[in-house]
Write a protein that holds these residues in place. Sequence first.
Motif, PDB file in Angstrom:
ATOM      1  N   MET A 165       3.563   3.905  11.369  1.00  0.00           N
ATOM      2  CA  MET A 165       3.688   4.997  12.323  1.00  0.00           C
ATOM      3  C   MET A 165       2.892   6.187  11.820  1.00  0.00           C
ATOM      4  SD  MET A 165       7.703   4.791  13.433  1.00  0.00           S
ATOM      5  CE  MET A 165       7.392   5.744  14.899  1.00  0.00           C
ATOM      6  N   ASP A 166       2.126   6.794  12.688  1.00  0.00           N
ATOM      7  CA  ASP A 166       1.316   7.954  12.339  1.00  0.00           C
ATOM      8  C   ASP A 166       1.705   9.090  13.271  1.00  0.00           C
ATOM      9  OD1 ASP A 166      -0.567   9.564  11.199  1.00  0.00           O
ATOM     10  OD2 ASP A 166      -2.247   8.747  12.339  1.00  0.00           O
ATOM     11  N   VAL A 167       1.922  10.279  12.695  1.00  0.00           N
ATOM     12  CA  VAL A 167       2.311  11.430  13.512  1.00  0.00           C
ATOM     13  C   VAL A 167       1.114  11.913  14.310  1.00  0.00           C
ATOM     14  CG1 VAL A 167       3.241  13.765  13.474  1.00  0.00           C
ATOM     15  CG2 VAL A 167       4.014  12.090  11.797  1.00  0.00           C
ATOM     16  N   LEU A 211       2.182  -2.383  15.230  1.00  0.00           N
ATOM     17  CA  LEU A 211       2.852  -3.573  14.722  1.00  0.00           C
ATOM     18  C   LEU A 211       1.821  -4.494  14.087  1.00  0.00           C
ATOM     19  CD1 LEU A 211       5.309  -4.326  17.680  1.00  0.00           C
ATOM     20  CD2 LEU A 211       5.853  -3.310  15.470  1.00  0.00           C
ATOM     21  N   LEU A 212       2.060  -4.873  12.837  1.00  0.00           N
ATOM     22  CA  LEU A 212       1.117  -5.697  12.096  1.00  0.00           C
ATOM     23  C   LEU A 212       1.796  -6.973  11.629  1.00  0.00           C
ATOM     24  CD1 LEU A 212      -0.467  -2.781  10.062  1.00  0.00           C
ATOM     25  CD2 LEU A 212      -1.441  -3.921  12.049  1.00  0.00           C
ATOM     26  N   SER A 213       1.008  -8.022  11.465  1.00  0.00           N
ATOM     27  CA  SER A 213       1.575  -9.349  11.235  1.00  0.00           C
ATOM     28  C   SER A 213       1.751  -9.703   9.770  1.00  0.00           C
ATOM     29  CB  SER A 213       0.695 -10.420  11.906  1.00  0.00           C
ATOM     30  OG  SER A 213      -0.632 -10.373  11.365  1.00  0.00           O
ATOM     31  N   ASP A 214       1.088  -9.010   8.843  1.00  0.00           N
ATOM     32  CA  ASP A 214       1.220  -9.390   7.439  1.00  0.00           C
ATOM     33  C   ASP A 214       1.092  -8.166   6.544  1.00  0.00           C
ATOM     34  OD1 ASP A 214      -1.710  -9.162   6.429  1.00  0.00           O
ATOM     35  OD2 ASP A 214      -1.875 -10.365   8.255  1.00  0.00           O
ATOM     36  N   TRP A 215       1.475  -8.332   5.272  1.00  0.00           N
ATOM     37  CA  TRP A 215       1.540  -7.227   4.324  1.00  0.00           C
ATOM     38  C   TRP A 215       0.156  -6.668   4.019  1.00  0.00           C
ATOM     39  CZ3 TRP A 215       4.521  -3.642   2.793  1.00  0.00           C
ATOM     40  CH2 TRP A 215       4.337  -2.992   1.574  1.00  0.00           C
ATOM     41  N   ASP A 216      -0.864  -7.505   3.914  1.00  0.00           N
ATOM     42  CA  ASP A 216      -2.214  -7.022   3.647  1.00  0.00           C
ATOM     43  C   ASP A 216      -2.678  -6.075   4.745  1.00  0.00           C
ATOM     44  OD1 ASP A 216      -2.432  -8.420   1.283  1.00  0.00           O
ATOM     45  OD2 ASP A 216      -3.402 -10.169   2.200  1.00  0.00           O
ATOM     46  N   ALA A 217      -2.351  -6.428   5.984  1.00  0.00           N
ATOM     47  CA  ALA A 217      -2.746  -5.566   7.100  1.00  0.00           C
ATOM     48  C   ALA A 217      -1.998  -4.237   7.052  1.00  0.00           C
ATOM     49  CB  ALA A 217      -2.467  -6.279   8.429  1.00  0.00           C
ATOM     50  N   VAL A 218      -0.723  -4.269   6.620  1.00  0.00           N
ATOM     51  CA  VAL A 218       0.055  -3.033   6.479  1.00  0.00           C
ATOM     52  C   VAL A 218      -0.579  -2.127   5.431  1.00  0.00           C
ATOM     53  CG1 VAL A 218       2.261  -2.073   5.719  1.00  0.00           C
ATOM     54  CG2 VAL A 218       2.226  -4.026   7.277  1.00  0.00           C
ATOM     55  N   CYS A 219      -0.926  -2.709   4.270  1.00  0.00           N
ATOM     56  CA  CYS A 219      -1.545  -1.925   3.201  1.00  0.00           C
ATOM     57  C   CYS A 219      -2.847  -1.288   3.672  1.00  0.00           C
ATOM     58  CB  CYS A 219      -1.800  -2.808   1.981  1.00  0.00           C
ATOM     59  SG  CYS A 219      -0.297  -3.391   1.155  1.00  0.00           S
ATOM     60  N   ALA A 220      -3.657  -2.057   4.387  1.00  0.00           N
ATOM     61  CA  ALA A 220      -4.932  -1.534   4.873  1.00  0.00           C
ATOM     62  C   ALA A 220      -4.710  -0.418   5.890  1.00  0.00           C
ATOM     63  CB  ALA A 220      -5.755  -2.664   5.493  1.00  0.00           C
ATOM     64  N   HIS A 268       3.985  -2.155  -5.249  1.00  0.00           N
ATOM     65  CA  HIS A 268       2.800  -2.898  -4.812  1.00  0.00           C
ATOM     66  C   HIS A 268       1.920  -2.052  -3.914  1.00  0.00           C
ATOM     67  CE1 HIS A 268       0.474  -5.938  -2.511  1.00  0.00           C
ATOM     68  NE2 HIS A 268       0.422  -6.534  -3.696  1.00  0.00           N
ATOM     69  N   LEU A 269       2.522  -1.318  -2.988  1.00  0.00           N
ATOM     70  CA  LEU A 269       1.734  -0.505  -2.069  1.00  0.00           C
ATOM     71  C   LEU A 269       1.014   0.611  -2.815  1.00  0.00           C
ATOM     72  CD1 LEU A 269       0.826   0.165   0.773  1.00  0.00           C
ATOM     73  CD2 LEU A 269       2.976   1.416   1.120  1.00  0.00           C
ATOM     74  N   SER A 270       1.681   1.250  -3.782  1.00  0.00           N
ATOM     75  CA  SER A 270       1.024   2.324  -4.533  1.00  0.00           C
ATOM     76  C   SER A 270      -0.166   1.777  -5.324  1.00  0.00           C
ATOM     77  CB  SER A 270       2.023   3.007  -5.470  1.00  0.00           C
ATOM     78  OG  SER A 270       2.494   2.117  -6.467  1.00  0.00           O
ATOM     79  N   GLN A 271      -0.029   0.564  -5.870  1.00  0.00           N
ATOM     80  CA  GLN A 271      -1.147  -0.052  -6.590  1.00  0.00           C
ATOM     81  C   GLN A 271      -2.308  -0.353  -5.646  1.00  0.00           C
ATOM     82  OE1 GLN A 271       0.741  -3.429  -8.400  1.00  0.00           O
ATOM     83  NE2 GLN A 271       1.816  -2.207  -9.945  1.00  0.00           N
ATOM     84  N   ARG A 272      -1.976  -0.853  -4.460  1.00  0.00           N
ATOM     85  CA  ARG A 272      -3.026  -1.162  -3.490  1.00  0.00           C
ATOM     86  C   ARG A 272      -3.720   0.123  -3.018  1.00  0.00           C
ATOM     87  NH1 ARG A 272      -2.553  -6.168  -0.746  1.00  0.00           N
ATOM     88  NH2 ARG A 272      -4.252  -5.386   0.555  1.00  0.00           N
TER      89      ARG A 272
END
Length: 211
Positions: free
Chosen positions: A3-5, A19-28, A57-61
């Motif tokens: 979500m982006d303000v 809405l995204l289908s996988d974790w890599d897409a969320v990180c990107a 994991h997200l902070s590392q990515r």
Amino acid sequence: LVMDVLPGSSTTPGFAATLLSDWDAVCAAVAGVLSSPLPDPFIKELVVVPGQAHRRHLSQRLAATLGVGDSVCAGVDFPTLGSVRRRLESTVLGIDPAHDPWRTRGLALALVEALADCRDESWFAPLAQHLRSDAESRPGRRVATANRIARLFRRYCALCPAMIDEWTAGAAGGPQGEPLTDMQSWQPELWREVHARLSAAPDPVERQRLL
């Protein structure tokens, strides 16, 4: 879910949900949002995560994606949804998380008192039978029972808020309004006993409405 303000007035804030289908897409997607820094460098970005493993994991990515060389992820706050809720309860409702009577420990302590004070009530019979069994070999049975009921009531607040509202108002039905069995009929009575003891602070269902 990302979500982006969106820009908007103070009375009509806006959000864009993706809405995204996988974790890599969320990180990107999160990296894309954070690639444009906030105007004030002293304000942290807020990224709500499911748990601490996701935070790490997200902070590392993000460090690898947005940084240069051996970078670290700084200026980003990664609270869980529960942490955000507690912050809102503190800021909006003035509830100190360290002294919240409706947290599991405070609720369990109120239940210990209620289990002692209500033992002569007619509706208490199923609980009285349970507490009497093995009482000599298990002196902590009342405390253990209070802890289990506290967790049960907190699940009800999360999953069956309408039922909890009805119990608070004096009703005694199940999640769909069905009659409770004789072995379940103590639950709304005990809920009202505890609710009266903790009424200085709004219960979890009431907080959901207030927030």
